[in-house]
Scaffold this motif. Sequence first.
Motif, PDB file in Angstrom:
ATOM      1  N   ARG A  76       0.815  -1.214   0.000  1.00  0.00           N
ATOM      2  CA  ARG A  76       0.000   0.000   0.000  1.00  0.00           C
ATOM      3  C   ARG A  76       0.849   1.265   0.000  1.00  0.00           C
ATOM      4  O   ARG A  76       0.310   2.375  -0.037  1.00  0.00           O
ATOM      5  CB  ARG A  76      -0.934   0.009   1.213  1.00  0.00           C
ATOM      6  N   LEU A  77       2.165   1.094   0.054  1.00  0.00           N
ATOM      7  CA  LEU A  77       3.082   2.225   0.135  1.00  0.00           C
ATOM      8  C   LEU A  77       4.029   2.237  -1.058  1.00  0.00           C
ATOM      9  O   LEU A  77       4.423   1.182  -1.562  1.00  0.00           O
ATOM     10  CB  LEU A  77       3.910   2.149   1.419  1.00  0.00           C
ATOM     11  N   LEU A  78       4.394   3.434  -1.485  1.00  0.00           N
ATOM     12  CA  LEU A  78       5.460   3.617  -2.466  1.00  0.00           C
ATOM     13  C   LEU A  78       6.631   4.254  -1.731  1.00  0.00           C
ATOM     14  O   LEU A  78       6.517   5.373  -1.220  1.00  0.00           O
ATOM     15  CB  LEU A  78       4.994   4.523  -3.608  1.00  0.00           C
ATOM     16  N   LEU A  79       7.745   3.540  -1.652  1.00  0.00           N
ATOM     17  CA  LEU A  79       8.907   4.014  -0.909  1.00  0.00           C
ATOM     18  C   LEU A  79       9.908   4.679  -1.844  1.00  0.00           C
ATOM     19  O   LEU A  79      10.221   4.161  -2.911  1.00  0.00           O
ATOM     20  CB  LEU A  79       9.590   2.841  -0.196  1.00  0.00           C
ATOM     21  N   TYR A  80      10.397   5.831  -1.431  1.00  0.00           N
ATOM     22  CA  TYR A  80      11.473   6.496  -2.167  1.00  0.00           C
ATOM     23  C   TYR A  80      12.193   7.438  -1.214  1.00  0.00           C
ATOM     24  O   TYR A  80      11.849   7.519  -0.024  1.00  0.00           O
ATOM     25  CB  TYR A  80      10.949   7.227  -3.409  1.00  0.00           C
ATOM     26  N   ARG A  81      13.194   8.120  -1.706  1.00  0.00           N
ATOM     27  CA  ARG A  81      13.987   9.009  -0.859  1.00  0.00           C
ATOM     28  C   ARG A  81      13.939  10.438  -1.382  1.00  0.00           C
ATOM     29  O   ARG A  81      13.846  10.662  -2.592  1.00  0.00           O
ATOM     30  CB  ARG A  81      15.441   8.524  -0.771  1.00  0.00           C
ATOM     31  N   VAL A  82      13.986  11.385  -0.446  1.00  0.00           N
ATOM     32  CA  VAL A  82      14.106  12.798  -0.799  1.00  0.00           C
ATOM     33  C   VAL A  82      15.469  13.292  -0.331  1.00  0.00           C
ATOM     34  O   VAL A  82      15.987  12.854   0.699  1.00  0.00           O
ATOM     35  CB  VAL A  82      12.970  13.640  -0.180  1.00  0.00           C
ATOM     36  N   ARG A  83      16.052  14.204  -1.094  1.00  0.00           N
ATOM     37  CA  ARG A  83      17.399  14.693  -0.783  1.00  0.00           C
ATOM     38  C   ARG A  83      17.389  15.959   0.065  1.00  0.00           C
ATOM     39  O   ARG A  83      18.424  16.391   0.548  1.00  0.00           O
ATOM     40  CB  ARG A  83      18.158  14.973  -2.082  1.00  0.00           C
ATOM     41  N   ASP A  84      16.214  16.571   0.209  1.00  0.00           N
ATOM     42  CA  ASP A  84      16.135  17.861   0.885  1.00  0.00           C
ATOM     43  C   ASP A  84      15.946  17.711   2.387  1.00  0.00           C
ATOM     44  O   ASP A  84      15.391  16.717   2.864  1.00  0.00           O
ATOM     45  CB  ASP A  84      14.956  18.670   0.343  1.00  0.00           C
ATOM     46  N   ARG A  85      16.370  18.739   3.112  1.00  0.00           N
ATOM     47  CA  ARG A  85      15.967  18.921   4.499  1.00  0.00           C
ATOM     48  C   ARG A  85      15.927  20.410   4.793  1.00  0.00           C
ATOM     49  O   ARG A  85      16.672  21.193   4.194  1.00  0.00           O
ATOM     50  CB  ARG A  85      16.888  18.196   5.475  1.00  0.00           C
ATOM     51  N   LEU A  90      15.983  28.849  15.890  1.00  0.00           N
ATOM     52  CA  LEU A  90      15.206  29.869  16.585  1.00  0.00           C
ATOM     53  C   LEU A  90      16.093  30.994  17.111  1.00  0.00           C
ATOM     54  O   LEU A  90      15.680  32.155  17.138  1.00  0.00           O
ATOM     55  CB  LEU A  90      14.426  29.234  17.739  1.00  0.00           C
ATOM     56  N   SER A  91      17.311  30.667  17.517  1.00  0.00           N
ATOM     57  CA  SER A  91      18.189  31.695  18.093  1.00  0.00           C
ATOM     58  C   SER A  91      18.684  32.678  17.044  1.00  0.00           C
ATOM     59  O   SER A  91      18.779  33.886  17.298  1.00  0.00           O
ATOM     60  CB  SER A  91      19.375  31.043  18.808  1.00  0.00           C
ATOM     61  N   THR A  92      18.998  32.169  15.853  1.00  0.00           N
ATOM     62  CA  THR A  92      19.483  33.058  14.789  1.00  0.00           C
ATOM     63  C   THR A  92      18.358  33.540  13.879  1.00  0.00           C
ATOM     64  O   THR A  92      18.568  34.419  13.053  1.00  0.00           O
ATOM     65  CB  THR A  92      20.543  32.359  13.930  1.00  0.00           C
ATOM     66  N   ARG A  93      17.173  32.915  14.027  1.00  0.00           N
ATOM     67  CA  ARG A  93      16.008  33.247  13.194  1.00  0.00           C
ATOM     68  C   ARG A  93      16.348  33.128  11.714  1.00  0.00           C
ATOM     69  O   ARG A  93      16.119  34.038  10.916  1.00  0.00           O
ATOM     70  CB  ARG A  93      15.468  34.631  13.558  1.00  0.00           C
ATOM     71  N   ARG A  94      16.908  31.961  11.403  1.00  0.00           N
ATOM     72  CA  ARG A  94      17.282  31.654  10.034  1.00  0.00           C
ATOM     73  C   ARG A  94      16.679  30.314   9.634  1.00  0.00           C
ATOM     74  O   ARG A  94      16.580  29.386  10.443  1.00  0.00           O
ATOM     75  CB  ARG A  94      18.804  31.572   9.888  1.00  0.00           C
ATOM     76  N   LEU A  95      16.283  30.227   8.385  1.00  0.00           N
ATOM     77  CA  LEU A  95      15.791  28.985   7.799  1.00  0.00           C
ATOM     78  C   LEU A  95      16.693  28.637   6.630  1.00  0.00           C
ATOM     79  O   LEU A  95      17.002  29.497   5.792  1.00  0.00           O
ATOM     80  CB  LEU A  95      14.350  29.153   7.320  1.00  0.00           C
ATOM     81  N   GLU A  96      17.101  27.364   6.574  1.00  0.00           N
ATOM     82  CA  GLU A  96      18.010  26.924   5.520  1.00  0.00           C
ATOM     83  C   GLU A  96      17.443  25.678   4.854  1.00  0.00           C
ATOM     84  O   GLU A  96      16.979  24.756   5.527  1.00  0.00           O
ATOM     85  CB  GLU A  96      19.381  26.622   6.118  1.00  0.00           C
ATOM     86  N   LEU A  97      17.467  25.679   3.535  1.00  0.00           N
ATOM     87  CA  LEU A  97      17.122  24.500   2.747  1.00  0.00           C
ATOM     88  C   LEU A  97      18.414  23.885   2.244  1.00  0.00           C
ATOM     89  O   LEU A  97      19.215  24.557   1.585  1.00  0.00           O
ATOM     90  CB  LEU A  97      16.226  24.880   1.568  1.00  0.00           C
ATOM     91  N   LEU A  98      18.618  22.608   2.580  1.00  0.00           N
ATOM     92  CA  LEU A  98      19.792  21.881   2.108  1.00  0.00           C
ATOM     93  C   LEU A  98      19.343  20.762   1.186  1.00  0.00           C
ATOM     94  O   LEU A  98      18.358  20.068   1.462  1.00  0.00           O
ATOM     95  CB  LEU A  98      20.587  21.314   3.279  1.00  0.00           C
ATOM     96  N   ARG A  99      20.076  20.593   0.107  1.00  0.00           N
ATOM     97  CA  ARG A  99      19.796  19.531  -0.862  1.00  0.00           C
ATOM     98  C   ARG A  99      21.057  18.703  -1.028  1.00  0.00           C
ATOM     99  O   ARG A  99      22.101  19.223  -1.424  1.00  0.00           O
ATOM    100  CB  ARG A  99      19.346  20.130  -2.190  1.00  0.00           C
ATOM    101  N   ALA A 100      20.957  17.420  -0.678  1.00  0.00           N
ATOM    102  CA  ALA A 100      22.123  16.537  -0.692  1.00  0.00           C
ATOM    103  C   ALA A 100      23.251  17.139   0.146  1.00  0.00           C
ATOM    104  O   ALA A 100      24.426  17.032  -0.197  1.00  0.00           O
ATOM    105  CB  ALA A 100      22.583  16.258  -2.115  1.00  0.00           C
ATOM    106  N   GLY A 101      22.871  17.799   1.244  1.00  0.00           N
ATOM    107  CA  GLY A 101      23.838  18.363   2.169  1.00  0.00           C
ATOM    108  C   GLY A 101      24.347  19.743   1.817  1.00  0.00           C
ATOM    109  O   GLY A 101      25.070  20.355   2.609  1.00  0.00           O
ATOM    110  N   ARG A 102      23.963  20.264   0.657  1.00  0.00           N
ATOM    111  CA  ARG A 102      24.452  21.571   0.220  1.00  0.00           C
ATOM    112  C   ARG A 102      23.357  22.622   0.370  1.00  0.00           C
ATOM    113  O   ARG A 102      22.217  22.392  -0.041  1.00  0.00           O
ATOM    114  CB  ARG A 102      24.900  21.512  -1.244  1.00  0.00           C
ATOM    115  N   PRO A 103      23.679  23.787   0.935  1.00  0.00           N
ATOM    116  CA  PRO A 103      22.656  24.826   1.083  1.00  0.00           C
ATOM    117  C   PRO A 103      22.245  25.398  -0.268  1.00  0.00           C
ATOM    118  O   PRO A 103      23.097  25.728  -1.097  1.00  0.00           O
ATOM    119  CB  PRO A 103      23.344  25.882   1.950  1.00  0.00           C
ATOM    120  N   VAL A 104      20.942  25.479  -0.492  1.00  0.00           N
ATOM    121  CA  VAL A 104      20.428  26.064  -1.733  1.00  0.00           C
ATOM    122  C   VAL A 104      19.560  27.284  -1.459  1.00  0.00           C
ATOM    123  O   VAL A 104      19.250  28.046  -2.381  1.00  0.00           O
ATOM    124  CB  VAL A 104      19.640  25.031  -2.567  1.00  0.00           C
TER     125      VAL A 104
END
Length: 205
Positions: A76-85, A90-104
Motif C-alpha cells: 500500500r506504500l510507495l517508498l522512495y527518498r528525498v534529498r532535501d531537508r 530559533l536563536s538566529t532566526r534563520r531557515l536553511e534549505l539543504l539539498r544533498a547536504g548543500r545549502p540552496v
Amino acid sequence: MRLRWPAGPGYLVAEVLAPVLLHASPGGPEIAEADIRTQFGSARVLAVVRQRGGWFGVSVPERSNGTLACLPNSGRLLLYRVRDRLVASLSTRRLELLRAGRPVLRTTVAVGRAADPTPLGRFAVTDRLIIRGATHYGYGALALSGHQPNIPQGWGGGDRLAIHGTDDPASIGLAASQGCVRAGDAAVRALIADVPLGTPVFVRP
C-alpha cells in the motif's frame, strides 16, 4: 507484500497508495487511518523516522509533537527518498534549505513569541499550499506534521505548525508569530515550488 527500502542517500518517505491503518506502536492499537490524500488534498507522503522489523515509525499530524505513528511495510506504500531537508534555528532566526547536504536557500524568518514558542524537534512537510487572496499567510505555506503548543484564545486557524508567508514583512527577523515560522513571500514561493512532500524539517534552539 513487504517492499524493499530504496538504496542511496537521502531521507526515506512512504507515499500512501491505498488507505492504511496507523498504530500507536508496532502491532499496537490502531489510532487512525491514513488515506491517499491529506485534509488539504495533497498526496499523503509520510516521512519515515524509524524502521523496526517490518514496521515504519512516521511523523504525522495525528500524533503529538515528538510522538511517531507506526505502520507496516506493505504494497500500500510507495517508498522512495528525498534529498532535501529544512533546518530552522530559533536563536538566529534563520531557515536553511539543504539539498544533498548543500545549502540552496537561506532566509531570515520570524519565529514564535515568548508566549507562543515555536516547538523544537523533527517534523515533516505534509502539504504545499498556495493561498489565493489577501491573508495573514502571504503567498502560501508549507504545512508541517507538528502542532503549535499554545493557541491564543479566539484563534480559529487550527494548531498545525507551518512555514508560511506573511502580510507583515516588518515582523521577519523577530519573535513575533503564534508558533509558526514566517518567511518572506519570495522565499515561501521558492520553497513551495522546490521542496518535496515528506521533506524533514528540523527546528533547533
